[in-house]
Design an enzyme around this catalytic site. Structure first.
Site, PDB file in Angstrom:
ATOM      1  N   ALA A 100       0.842  -1.272  -0.162  1.00 33.45           N
ATOM      2  CA  ALA A 100      -0.203   0.125   0.147  1.00 33.45           C
ATOM      3  C   ALA A 100       0.857   1.334   0.049  1.00 33.45           C
ATOM      4  O   ALA A 100       0.638   2.186  -0.692  1.00 33.45           O
ATOM      5  CB  ALA A 100      -0.976  -0.064   1.215  1.00 33.45           C
ATOM      6  N   ARG A 121      -6.410  -0.840  -1.358  1.00 37.47           N
ATOM      7  CA  ARG A 121      -5.747   0.361  -1.110  1.00 37.47           C
ATOM      8  C   ARG A 121      -4.544   0.290  -1.981  1.00 37.47           C
ATOM      9  O   ARG A 121      -3.916   1.192  -2.007  1.00 37.47           O
ATOM     10  CB  ARG A 121      -5.474   0.416   0.226  1.00 37.47           C
ATOM     11  CG  ARG A 121      -4.589  -0.511   0.803  1.00 37.47           C
ATOM     12  CD  ARG A 121      -4.680  -0.820   2.455  1.00 37.47           C
ATOM     13  NE  ARG A 121      -3.920  -2.050   2.649  1.00 37.47           N
ATOM     14  CZ  ARG A 121      -4.414  -3.369   2.621  1.00 37.47           C
ATOM     15  NH1 ARG A 121      -5.505  -3.405   1.927  1.00 37.47           N
ATOM     16  NH2 ARG A 121      -3.706  -4.578   2.638  1.00 37.47           N
ATOM     17  N   ASP A 162       5.782  -3.262   6.017  1.00 33.82           N
ATOM     18  CA  ASP A 162       4.775  -3.776   6.922  1.00 33.82           C
ATOM     19  C   ASP A 162       5.239  -4.419   8.201  1.00 33.82           C
ATOM     20  O   ASP A 162       4.422  -5.095   8.805  1.00 33.82           O
ATOM     21  CB  ASP A 162       3.487  -4.204   6.302  1.00 33.82           C
ATOM     22  CG  ASP A 162       3.894  -5.712   5.623  1.00 33.82           C
ATOM     23  OD1 ASP A 162       5.239  -6.172   5.950  1.00 33.82           O
ATOM     24  OD2 ASP A 162       3.128  -6.296   5.146  1.00 33.82           O
ATOM     25  N   ASN A 163       6.455  -4.647   8.599  1.00 39.10           N
ATOM     26  CA  ASN A 163       7.041  -4.990   9.818  1.00 39.10           C
ATOM     27  C   ASN A 163       8.250  -4.482  10.419  1.00 39.10           C
ATOM     28  O   ASN A 163       9.007  -3.712   9.488  1.00 39.10           O
ATOM     29  CB  ASN A 163       7.151  -6.571   9.389  1.00 39.10           C
ATOM     30  CG  ASN A 163       8.430  -6.887   8.460  1.00 39.10           C
ATOM     31  OD1 ASN A 163       9.493  -7.036   8.730  1.00 39.10           O
ATOM     32  ND2 ASN A 163       8.069  -6.681   7.037  1.00 39.10           N
ATOM     33  N   ASP A 206      10.142  -5.900  -3.585  1.00 41.00           N
ATOM     34  CA  ASP A 206       9.128  -6.775  -2.789  1.00 41.00           C
ATOM     35  C   ASP A 206       8.972  -8.278  -3.383  1.00 41.00           C
ATOM     36  O   ASP A 206       8.897  -8.397  -4.556  1.00 41.00           O
ATOM     37  CB  ASP A 206       7.728  -6.180  -2.947  1.00 41.00           C
ATOM     38  CG  ASP A 206       6.605  -6.474  -1.844  1.00 41.00           C
ATOM     39  OD1 ASP A 206       6.143  -5.562  -1.421  1.00 41.00           O
ATOM     40  OD2 ASP A 206       6.361  -7.534  -1.507  1.00 41.00           O
ATOM     41  N   LYS A 231       4.206  -8.229  -6.672  1.00 47.17           N
ATOM     42  CA  LYS A 231       3.780  -6.739  -6.812  1.00 47.17           C
ATOM     43  C   LYS A 231       4.858  -5.822  -7.166  1.00 47.17           C
ATOM     44  O   LYS A 231       4.299  -4.769  -7.664  1.00 47.17           O
ATOM     45  CB  LYS A 231       3.700  -6.437  -5.052  1.00 47.17           C
ATOM     46  CG  LYS A 231       2.543  -7.186  -4.269  1.00 47.17           C
ATOM     47  CD  LYS A 231       2.616  -6.770  -2.771  1.00 47.17           C
ATOM     48  CE  LYS A 231       1.064  -7.489  -2.047  1.00 47.17           C
ATOM     49  NZ  LYS A 231       1.138  -6.915  -0.865  1.00 47.17           N
ATOM     50  N   CYS A 238      -1.426 -19.163  31.221  1.00 45.99           N
ATOM     51  CA  CYS A 238      -2.148 -20.021  31.913  1.00 45.99           C
ATOM     52  C   CYS A 238      -3.476 -19.198  31.810  1.00 45.99           C
ATOM     53  O   CYS A 238      -4.680 -19.971  31.786  1.00 45.99           O
ATOM     54  CB  CYS A 238      -1.743 -20.123  33.388  1.00 45.99           C
ATOM     55  SG  CYS A 238      -1.921 -18.418  34.210  1.00 45.99           S
TER      56      CYS A 238
END
Lengths: 1077, 79
Positions: A499, A536, A597-598, A525, A549, A653
């Site tokens: 995007a 988008r 994006d990371n 990419d 991409k 837990c």
């Protein structure tokens, strides 16, 4: 259960008597749309009738709105922001956009991607060369065509579910009645006032938006009518808390469990549920609260006479609609009220710009044109007009009319710059969504913005602004031809083509970046295009799904500007691709633009930019929020210098035995999915591939975790091995029984409802929720759906075909009834982990090793009866495929568990957002972020800007909120008379020995005690054997000890040195590059 | 005096400080109010990020006044 099937969007049913205009994708050889003389069979008219009146859309909408279903694959990331209700309202809305220069087309793009019902483009003028600086749908071939007509085809391609049409004649006010929202770009105040008066008084009101971009200045006005209702002011989920106690007093005091901090604010309304004892609170009535603290608040209510609180209870925020009374433009111009600030270091700017834009409007009316770039006479005239208007304001008069700023406005006023259009296009696009839906809080009346810091620092000669008969003339009229040349010769690396990447490539192409003979743009990419990207990632079309991409984006960007010198790669950026992105690649770059994006990749790119001393322009989005960060060598800190707060995670837990909200259930569900369907089959395959090696590893580990893993492998191949689909149904049915009945019964046996802790407090106290086992019923659709999904996926892991009857509820229910379910017997000595700090569920026992041997013996016997080539299929969770039963399984697991613990269940879509860890994303915040970044790109390429000239931005379009700040300078380390930052690197030449390096450092007053190359230690003063290395060359040590393989062209090795000063205090020093040739 | 913190979701907090309160101490008060640990607080005030420097810079040194606004926001990981 039938798998979820995406319904095709239907714009008009065949029976509809109303006709609707839209673009046919067929084109004749010369590229113009075909004018069909007849309507198509489904009632679509293929002609582009430039002068036709748009037919009544409100009536048309009523006929068809019920036929529209949200394409949830296409809009999944947007649904995560807006929700279904907002999307439905968008789908019912008709929007007019008048003025198809760069800003108009950016607004149209964002709205079409968002998915309104129709967009009508209006413009009476024709495309000029000047427009190509900012309008991504125009090409040189469009010059001379009407702007609206030249825009419609490419905009329609963005989303075929939106009807895009044109108007090219003068608008009548009555035509405005066809729309819910009208946007006017490049319109005079006189005309705007007249139109807005009509919209304001129309019943129902038509939302009116006026927006302009003038060089580096932008303005926006919103009038959504006299009584506009905002349904959701911030887009946040209602907050909640778990009650610990409620007092009987006036006013009542509520304390909550300290599991999580309360997120309420004073004045919020809340509703209570599940309160025991003081049951009066459970009436569902909203109550106002005050004195909110992290774990308590006061009710504005007397609880003296209520029943005494016993236990339990959840308190949940009730979000309140807000009514806004917009003023019409005519009134708002005189009395604008408080301005929304974009930059808090420019407190006095909005009132000045409010005056300046009115002065510009008057100049334009009087002169019949905008001021010319570089014309001091025009600039002076503008100042005089502004002073004159200011004098007429009386008490509201400004003390200082900033003539310098007005001069900048004058010079740039004719230009629509792409970064400003992208930024305002995002903001206005969001305001349109707000007007259509009531989602998020609108900008109230006016918003102004300027980025004069983007201008070159040195004054420019008037000749710099002279038009060159180039598509960049508008940009040249603001920045001058010298900076334009720098843009064109820039060598840019865009990391990511999603995007952000699509928006950046469009922006850079329009700016002319890397479009010169020396310029080069590399985009990379490793991802391929999916349907959910299309809402988008606007350079992609549905026929590109499955393609890379980077290549599709690069081709599309070159289509925007054929001079763009772009190279598309499909590599990930990281240590493993340093052969592709090698030293010469980085060294030849001018600037790097992150479109990632990371965080992992961001940190890696940052480290490379620090090493090679390249500017890095960073941005990120999350729903309606975005941020930008400029990383400029020697001027700012690097990206990695700041730390991000860790993501909140519930204790293990809680997730595994004591869930109290749906997030816990979904986290558990995904974990179980991955364990059952991916990890265990993978372990089985690892064992079958090399049993000896596998068992050796298990024995070496020899711990509880290895024992548990091995146990699951044995179960898979022995007792639970499936040979037929009926076996899979049995497995699924028994999984249901184990998960949702037996485990809960065991938990209730080990910790009865009245159990106490070692301190005597009730074990089942909030936030723990006492569970109830489920009784399986083949008439309960949720139960059957779970068994169906689990059976089908289990069959998939064993390579067993799924019969068609198994996909029907009736067929499956019958098969499930045949499954024999053993009775459950609780274990007295069962161990259930309750320690919140526990990180593993496996509990060690003294005989783990013996159990492992026993399990191995079973495996040997199992292997005898298997086909030699038998392997299982490990299933990786795929969140975006609605037909693969993955989300059905996870939603089923989560909701059945939620039912155990009386937690509200969720639908499959919501489950997908949480379990799939979907990052919400919309086009508007993405476009805006890239606009902000490109305004900084001018500064980078100009090269003269100081740190205080740069801007980092945080923005939340939902509120809306803008926070701009100067970047933080890099941390400076001082030592004796030296100082350095992360940007510095020390260079030592002459192919030194280790001793020479140590001596070199000592001359700086530093005692090196440790030297590393990569992850290998070359020297440490504590190891006496390292003294033998003193006479060896550093480069030889790097090769021999660290195993570094140096490329043939490399002339140095980099070492990290840990030092202390003469006072034995640690000193951080820069990386040292040791040159050996 | 009171200063206001606005977080990235628009939530407002009120924090009590004195002229002599150090930036580090203010961040601790903000932690008490918001739960955001000091090391992760990026506070924008009048267009600058508030920095802790050795020697304990105070409200007065930063020219922070009553009712001043600080914006506290994180970085976004999507794109």
């Amino acid at each position: 259960m039938e798998p979820f099937v995406v319904k095709e969007n239907i714009i008009a049913s065949a029976s509809s008597p109303m006709k609707k205009r839209r673009i046919d994708h067929t084109e004749s050889a010369d590229g113009s749309a075909i004018n069909a003389s007849n309507s198509s069979s489904i009632g679509l008219n293929n002609s582009i009738g430039g002068n036709d009146t748009v037919m009544s859309m409100a009536e048309f909408g009523n006929d068809n709105s019920n036929n529209q279903e949200i394409d949830e694959d296409l809009h999944s990331r947007q649904l995560a922001v807006y929700g279904r209700e907002t999307m439905r309202k968008l789908f019912a809305s008709n929007v007019l956009i008048s003025g198809m220069q760069g800003l108009g087309v950016e607004i149209a793009k964002n709205i079409i991607l968002a998915g309104v019902k129709s967009v009508t483009l209006h413009d009476e003028n024709v495309v000029e060369l000047w427009d190509l600086s900012s309008n991504f749908v125009f090409t040189e071939e469009d010059i001379g065509k009407n702007r609206a007509l030249a825009s419609v085809h490419k905009l329609q391609e963005l989303n075929n579910a939106v009807a895009v049409s044109t108007l090219t004649g003068k608008l009548t006010k009555e035509q405005l009645s066809d729309f819910q929202v009208v946007v006017f770009v490049d319109i005079s105040f006189e005309k705007a006032t007249e139109i807005d008066d009509y919209c304001h008084s129309h019943q129902p009101p038509i939302a009116f938006i006026k927006a302009d971009v003038r060089g580096l200045f932008g303005s926006l006005f919103c009038d959504f009518g006299p009584h506009f209702t905002v349904l959701d002011v911030d887009g946040e989920e209602p907050h909640s808390g778990i009650i610990a106690s409620v007092s009987n007093e006036n006013p009542g005091f509520v304390s909550c469990v300290d599991d999580e901090r309360l997120e309420f604010e004073d004045g919020n309304l809340v509703v209570f549920s599940e309160v025991e004892g003081m049951t009066e609170l459970n009436d569902g009535k909203p109550r106002k609260i005050k004195n909110v603290k992290p774990f308590s608040f006061t009710l504005e209510e007397d609880t003296s006479s209520y029943g005494q609180y016993m236990k339990g209870g959840i308190v949940t925020q009730v979000k309140q609609p807000k009514v806004l009374n917009f003023k019409p433009l005519r009134e708002a111009l005189k009395d604008p009220g408080d301005f929304l600030l974009s930059d808090f270091s420019k407190f006095d700017r909005p009132p000045l710009l409010h005056l300046a834009f009115q002065a510009l409007d008057r100049f334009s009316s009087q002169a019949g044109r905008f001021p010319f770039a570089g014309s001091e006479e025009d600039a002076q005239k503008l100042v005089e007009i502004a002073v004159d208007i200011n004098e007429g304001l009386g008490d509201a008069r400004l003390e200082d009319v900033n003539s310098k700023l007005l001069r900048h406005l004058a010079f740039g006023s004719r230009a629509v710059l792409n970064p400003m259009a992208a930024m305002f296009g995002g903001i206005v696009g969001q305001e349109v969504v707000k007007a259509c839906s009531g989602k998020f809080h609108p900008i109230f009346q006016f918003f102004y913005f300027d980025s004069v810091e983007s201008l070159p620092k040195e004054p420019l000669d008037a000749s710099e602004f002279r038009p060159q008969n180039s598509r960049y003339d508008a940009q040249i009229s603001v920045f001058g031809s010298t900076l334009q040349k720098k843009l064109e010769d820039a060598r840019v690396f865009v990391v990511g083509a999603g995007a952000l990447g699509c928006e950046f490539l469009k922006n850079l192409a329009l700016m002319g970046v890397s479009c010169g003979t020396q310029g080069k743009l590399t985009v990379t990419d490793d991802d391929v295009i999916e349907k959910s990207n299309l809402s988008r990632q606007f350079l992609f079309r549905d026929w590109n799904i499955g393609q890379a991409k980077s290549t599709v984006a690069a081709t599309a960007a070159a289509g925007i500007n054929s001079r763009l010198n772009i190279d598309a790669l499909q590599n990930r950026v990281g240590p493993e691709t340093e052969n592709v992105f090698d030293d010469s690649f980085w060294e030849n770059l001018t600037v790097v633009v992150n479109a990632l994006d990371n965080v992992t990749a961001r940190l890696y790119v940052d480290s490379r930019c620090v090493y090679f001393q390249k500017p890095l322009l960073e941005s990120g989005t999350l729903g309606a929020k975005c941020n930008t960060q400029m990383v400029i060598p020697h001027l700012t800190e690097n990206y990695g210098a700041s730390r991000d707060p860790p993501e909140k995670q519930a204790p293990m837990c809680t997730v595994h035995s004591f869930p109290h909200n749906i997030d816990h259930c979904l986290t558990w569900a995904r974990s179980e999915f991955e364990g059952l369907l991916e990890k265990t089959p993978a372990e089985v395959n690892a064992y079958l591939s090399d049993p000896v090696e596998y068992m050796k590893a298990m024995r070496t580990a020899g711990d509880a975790q290895a024992r548990d893993t091995l146990g699951r492998v044995v179960e898979c191949l022995e007792k639970e091995k499936c040979n037929s689909f009926q076996d899979c149904i049995t497995w699924a049915r028994l999984r249901f029984e184990d998960y949702f009945a037996n485990r809960v019964k065991q938990l209730c046996y080990t910790f009865p409802e009245d159990a106490a802790t070692s301190t005597g407090a009730p074990f089942w106290s909030a936030p723990k929720r006492f569970p109830r086992p489920l009784q399986f019923s083949s008439t309960d659709l949720s139960h059957i759906n779970f068994v169906m999904a689990a059976s089908i996926l289990r069959a998939e892991t064993f390579g067993i075909p799924t019969p068609e009857w198994a996909k029907t509820r009736a067929g499956l229910a019958e098969a499930v009834e045949r499954v024999i379910v053993p009775d459950f017997e609780p274990k007295k000595d069962a161990t259930i982990v309750t320690d919140e700090k526990a990180t593993t569920l496996s509990t060690a026992s003294v005989d783990d090793a013996a159990v492992i041997d026993e399990l191995n013996a079973k495996l040997v016997r199992c292997r005898m009866s298997l086909q030699p080539e038998f392997r299982m299929k490990a299933i990786q969770f795929e969140k975006d495929d609605d037909t693969n039963y993955h989300m059905d399984m996870i939603a089923g697991l989560a909701n059945m568990r939620a039912r155990n613990y009386s937690v509200p269940e969720v639908d499959k879509l919501k489950a997908k957002f949480i379990a799939g860890r979907i990052i919400p994303a919309i086009a508007t915040s993405t476009a805006m972020a890239t606009g902000f970044v490109c305004l900084e790109m001018y500064k980078v390429l100009d090269g003269s800007h100081k740190v205080e000239d740069y801007r980092n931005t945080f923005a939340n379009l939902a509120l809306p909120l803008f926070s701009m700040a100067e970047p933080v300078p890099p941390k400076v380390v001082k030592h004796q008379d030296q100082s350095w930052t992360v940007w510095d690197r020390w260079v030592m030449r002459g192919n030194p020995t280790l001793r020479e390096l140590l001596d070199w450092l000592k001359e700086k007053g530093l005692n090196a005690y440790s030297i590393s190359c990569g992850s290998s230690l070359l020297y440490n003063s504590m190891f006496s054997r390292h003294k033998e290395r003193m006479n060896r060359r550093v480069v030889d040590l790097a090769r021999d000890v660290a195993g570094v393989e140096l490329p043939a062209y490399r002339r140095h090795v980099d070492v990290v040195v840990a030092c202390e000063d003469d006072n034995d205090a640690d000193v951080d020093i820069p990386l040292v590059s040791v040159y050996f040739a | 005096m009171q200063v206001f913190i606005i977080d990235e979701d628009g939530k407002k907090y009120c924090v009590e400080v004195e002229k002599t309160t150090t930036i580090a101490d203010m961040k601790t008060k903000i932690y008490d109010a918001t739960g955001m640990e000091n090391a992760y607080q990026y506070l924008e005030h009048r267009g600058k990020i508030v920095l802790e420097v050795h020697g304990g810079t105070t409200m007065d040194d930063y020219k922070i006044k009553a009712c001043d606004i600080f914006h506290m926001s994180d970085r976004m990981r999507g794109g």
